[in-house]
Design an enzyme around this catalytic site. Structure first.
Site, PDB file in Angstrom:
ATOM      1  N   HIS A  48      72.891 -37.800 -30.268  1.00  0.00           N
ATOM      2  CA  HIS A  48      72.275 -37.630 -31.586  1.00  0.00           C
ATOM      3  C   HIS A  48      73.257 -37.802 -32.743  1.00  0.00           C
ATOM      4  CE1 HIS A  48      68.334 -36.524 -30.156  1.00  0.00           C
ATOM      5  NE2 HIS A  48      68.854 -35.628 -29.338  1.00  0.00           N
ATOM      6  N   ARG A  73      78.703 -36.127 -24.147  1.00  0.00           N
ATOM      7  CA  ARG A  73      77.290 -36.368 -23.882  1.00  0.00           C
ATOM      8  C   ARG A  73      76.957 -37.799 -24.289  1.00  0.00           C
ATOM      9  NH1 ARG A  73      71.994 -33.091 -26.096  1.00  0.00           N
ATOM     10  NH2 ARG A  73      72.725 -33.797 -28.149  1.00  0.00           N
ATOM     11  N   ASP A  87      86.252 -44.572 -18.392  1.00  0.00           N
ATOM     12  CA  ASP A  87      87.464 -45.369 -18.572  1.00  0.00           C
ATOM     13  C   ASP A  87      88.274 -44.932 -19.789  1.00  0.00           C
ATOM     14  OD1 ASP A  87      87.096 -46.862 -16.309  1.00  0.00           O
ATOM     15  OD2 ASP A  87      86.331 -48.638 -17.332  1.00  0.00           O
ATOM     16  N   GLU A 152      65.299 -31.307 -19.923  1.00  0.00           N
ATOM     17  CA  GLU A 152      64.726 -30.892 -21.199  1.00  0.00           C
ATOM     18  C   GLU A 152      63.287 -31.363 -21.384  1.00  0.00           C
ATOM     19  OE1 GLU A 152      67.396 -32.539 -24.159  1.00  0.00           O
ATOM     20  OE2 GLU A 152      67.977 -34.126 -22.784  1.00  0.00           O
ATOM     21  N   ASP A 178      64.209 -29.960 -27.021  1.00  0.00           N
ATOM     22  CA  ASP A 178      63.348 -31.002 -26.477  1.00  0.00           C
ATOM     23  C   ASP A 178      62.306 -30.424 -25.528  1.00  0.00           C
ATOM     24  OD1 ASP A 178      64.027 -33.773 -27.422  1.00  0.00           O
ATOM     25  OD2 ASP A 178      66.024 -33.108 -26.856  1.00  0.00           O
TER      26      ASP A 178
END
Length: 260
Positions: A48, A73, A87, A152, A178
């Site tokens: 977000h 996240r 990576d 969620e 959510d």
């Protein structure tokens, strides 16, 4: 020389109770300040917040060695995104919107090198291997990756036991906002039915021997979540903390000036 030890993975395996905050300002300087505050972990939000792979990489760099463990996240469970995050040096990932065991298994395989998974081999040019300075990285990296899945939705909660049965998943994080929206309570994460669902989920996660995570701002509900077994506790968001502090100062000084 093996891959760096993932201390967050170790601490969660020991069932320690760890607290952290969301980093949504998408700025390395702000992340560095947060890294000095005393949290156990800091989550760089690529879902977000206005983060891209470069800004996430920069924040990982300034957090390193400061104490808190970085968590990234991602926006979804795309294997290409997972590969790139690993990576650049992320060792703990939070993958949102997991709704069934098949999706959980695919996300897990994306974090592992063959034969356990499908992670592409490009570590020679990556921070993860110290830019090819860690000779045993490829053979030891899998053991140091921590995967936390975010559930969620009603579908995810219905499949929670199947998701928890996927070996190799370190924890499950419940997203109240959510979940509330999917349950018909948009903007009401504190609704009693939502709270009951969250607490039930946390108990099931801990009963399965996995780390149980949740983001909770309300102190009273935080205590309930802790009593239900939550041990990966998100307790704030840098964006809202910053905004609230500015608004409070503006209001207080405005009243003070007005009274002079």
């Amino acid at each position: 020389m093996p891959a760096p030890i993932n201390t967050l993975k170790q601490r969660l395996a020991r069932e320690e109770v760890l607290h952290g905050i969301w980093l949504g300002l998408a700025d390395p300087y702000a992340a560095e300040i947060a890294a000095t505050a005393g949290f156990d972990w800091l989550l760089i939000d690529g879902e977000h917040a206005p983060n891209d792979i470069r800004s996430i990489s920069a924040q990982l760099a300034v957090i390193a060695g400061k104490g808190p463990a970085p968590v990234v996240r991602l926006r979804n469970d795309d294997p290409a995104g997972i590969k790139q995050a690993l990576d650049i040096g992320a060792q703990t990932l939070l993958i949102p919107m997991i709704e069934d065991a098949g999706q959980a298994e695919r996300a897990l395989r994306a974090t592992r090198y063959p034969p356990e998974g499908i992670r592409g081999v490009g570590s020679a040019l990556a921070r993860a291997s110290g830019f090819a300075a860690i000779p045993d990285y490829l053979t030891t990296a899998n053991d140091q990756i921590s995967l936390i899945l975010q559930v969620e939705s009603r579908a995810g909660m219905a499949a929670l036991d199947d998701i928890l049965a996927v070996e190799g998943v370190d924890g499950v994080f419940i997203g109240p906002s959510d979940l509330a929206a999917d349950m018909g309570f948009l903007g009401q994460a504190g609704h009693p039915e939502v709270k009951a669902a969250v607490l039930d989920g946390l108990r099931r996660i801990r009963a399965a021997g996995r780390a149980a995570g949740v983001l909770v701002i309300d102190p009273a509900f935080l205590a309930e979540c802790r009593a239900a077994g939550a041990n990966f506790l998100g307790v704030g968001i840098d964006v809202t903390l910053y905004a609230q502090a500015l608004r409070r100062l503006a209001s207080e000084v405005g009243r003070q000036i007005g009274a002079i």
